[in-house]
Design a protein around this motif. Structure first.
Motif, PDB file in Angstrom:
ATOM      1  N   VAL A 132      35.472  43.182  34.275  1.00 36.54           N
ATOM      2  CA  VAL A 132      35.569  42.112  35.276  1.00 36.54           C
ATOM      3  C   VAL A 132      37.006  41.967  35.752  1.00 36.54           C
ATOM      4  CG1 VAL A 132      35.323  39.620  35.616  1.00 36.54           C
ATOM      5  CG2 VAL A 132      33.544  40.897  34.417  1.00 36.54           C
ATOM      6  N   ARG A 133      37.948  42.043  34.819  1.00 38.58           N
ATOM      7  CA  ARG A 133      39.359  41.930  35.184  1.00 38.58           C
ATOM      8  C   ARG A 133      39.770  43.073  36.116  1.00 38.58           C
ATOM      9  NH1 ARG A 133      42.242  40.949  30.265  1.00 38.58           N
ATOM     10  NH2 ARG A 133      41.889  38.780  30.758  1.00 38.58           N
TER      11      ARG A 133
ATOM     12  N   ARG B 282      33.213  44.029  28.650  1.00 39.37           N
ATOM     13  CA  ARG B 282      32.871  43.445  29.948  1.00 39.37           C
ATOM     14  C   ARG B 282      34.022  42.640  30.524  1.00 39.37           C
ATOM     15  NH1 ARG B 282      27.475  40.252  29.563  1.00 39.37           N
ATOM     16  NH2 ARG B 282      28.485  39.646  27.649  1.00 39.37           N
ATOM     17  N   CYS B 283      34.792  41.984  29.670  1.00 38.75           N
ATOM     18  CA  CYS B 283      35.935  41.199  30.125  1.00 38.75           C
ATOM     19  C   CYS B 283      36.940  42.107  30.843  1.00 38.75           C
ATOM     20  CB  CYS B 283      36.582  40.491  28.953  1.00 38.75           C
ATOM     21  SG  CYS B 283      38.006  39.492  29.403  1.00 38.75           S
ATOM     22  N   GLY B 284      37.206  43.268  30.275  1.00 39.15           N
ATOM     23  CA  GLY B 284      38.120  44.217  30.899  1.00 39.15           C
ATOM     24  C   GLY B 284      37.580  44.746  32.216  1.00 39.15           C
TER      25      GLY B 284
ATOM     26  N   ASP C  24      38.630  38.352  20.122  1.00 38.02           N
ATOM     27  CA  ASP C  24      37.486  39.217  20.395  1.00 38.02           C
ATOM     28  C   ASP C  24      37.336  39.376  21.898  1.00 38.02           C
ATOM     29  OD1 ASP C  24      35.197  40.718  20.171  1.00 38.02           O
ATOM     30  OD2 ASP C  24      33.880  38.983  20.001  1.00 38.02           O
ATOM     31  N   ARG C  25      37.704  40.535  22.399  1.00 37.17           N
ATOM     32  CA  ARG C  25      37.568  40.809  23.836  1.00 37.17           C
ATOM     33  C   ARG C  25      36.499  41.861  24.026  1.00 37.17           C
ATOM     34  NH1 ARG C  25      43.333  40.390  26.799  1.00 37.17           N
ATOM     35  NH2 ARG C  25      43.985  38.520  25.752  1.00 37.17           N
ATOM     36  N   SER C  26      35.512  41.482  24.763  1.00 36.60           N
ATOM     37  CA  SER C  26      34.427  42.422  25.002  1.00 36.60           C
ATOM     38  C   SER C  26      34.832  43.399  26.109  1.00 36.60           C
ATOM     39  CB  SER C  26      33.161  41.673  25.396  1.00 36.60           C
ATOM     40  OG  SER C  26      33.343  41.040  26.641  1.00 36.60           O
TER      41      SER C  26
END
Length: 69
Positions: free
Chosen positions: A21-22, A17-19, A13-15
């Motif tokens: 921030v990356r 927001r993670c992308g 599960d990748r939100s």
């Protein structure tokens, strides 16, 4: 056997927001790298520039760019 969980298909599960921030971190890192290489370029003399196939005008053009480009 109804109490066993099927683990054959693992999902991560990748939100969004993670992308985000990356991408922000990657852009920041690339900006720092551009600034570092431009500082090194500023230290080169005419002979070093000729070895790289760059003119003084090429160097000045690169040094005038902001770090995000």
């Amino acid at each position: 056997m109804n109490h066993l969980q099927d683990v054959s298909a693992v999902t991560v599960d990748r939100s969004p927001r993670c992308g985000l921030v990356r991408r922000l971190f990657k852009g920041f890192w690339q900006g720092l790298e551009r600034a570092r290489t431009r500082r090194l370029l500023a230290q080169l003399d005419g002979r070093d520039l000729a070895d790289l196939g760059l003119s003084h005008a090429d160097r000045l053009n690169e040094l005038e760019k902001p770090f995000w480009r």
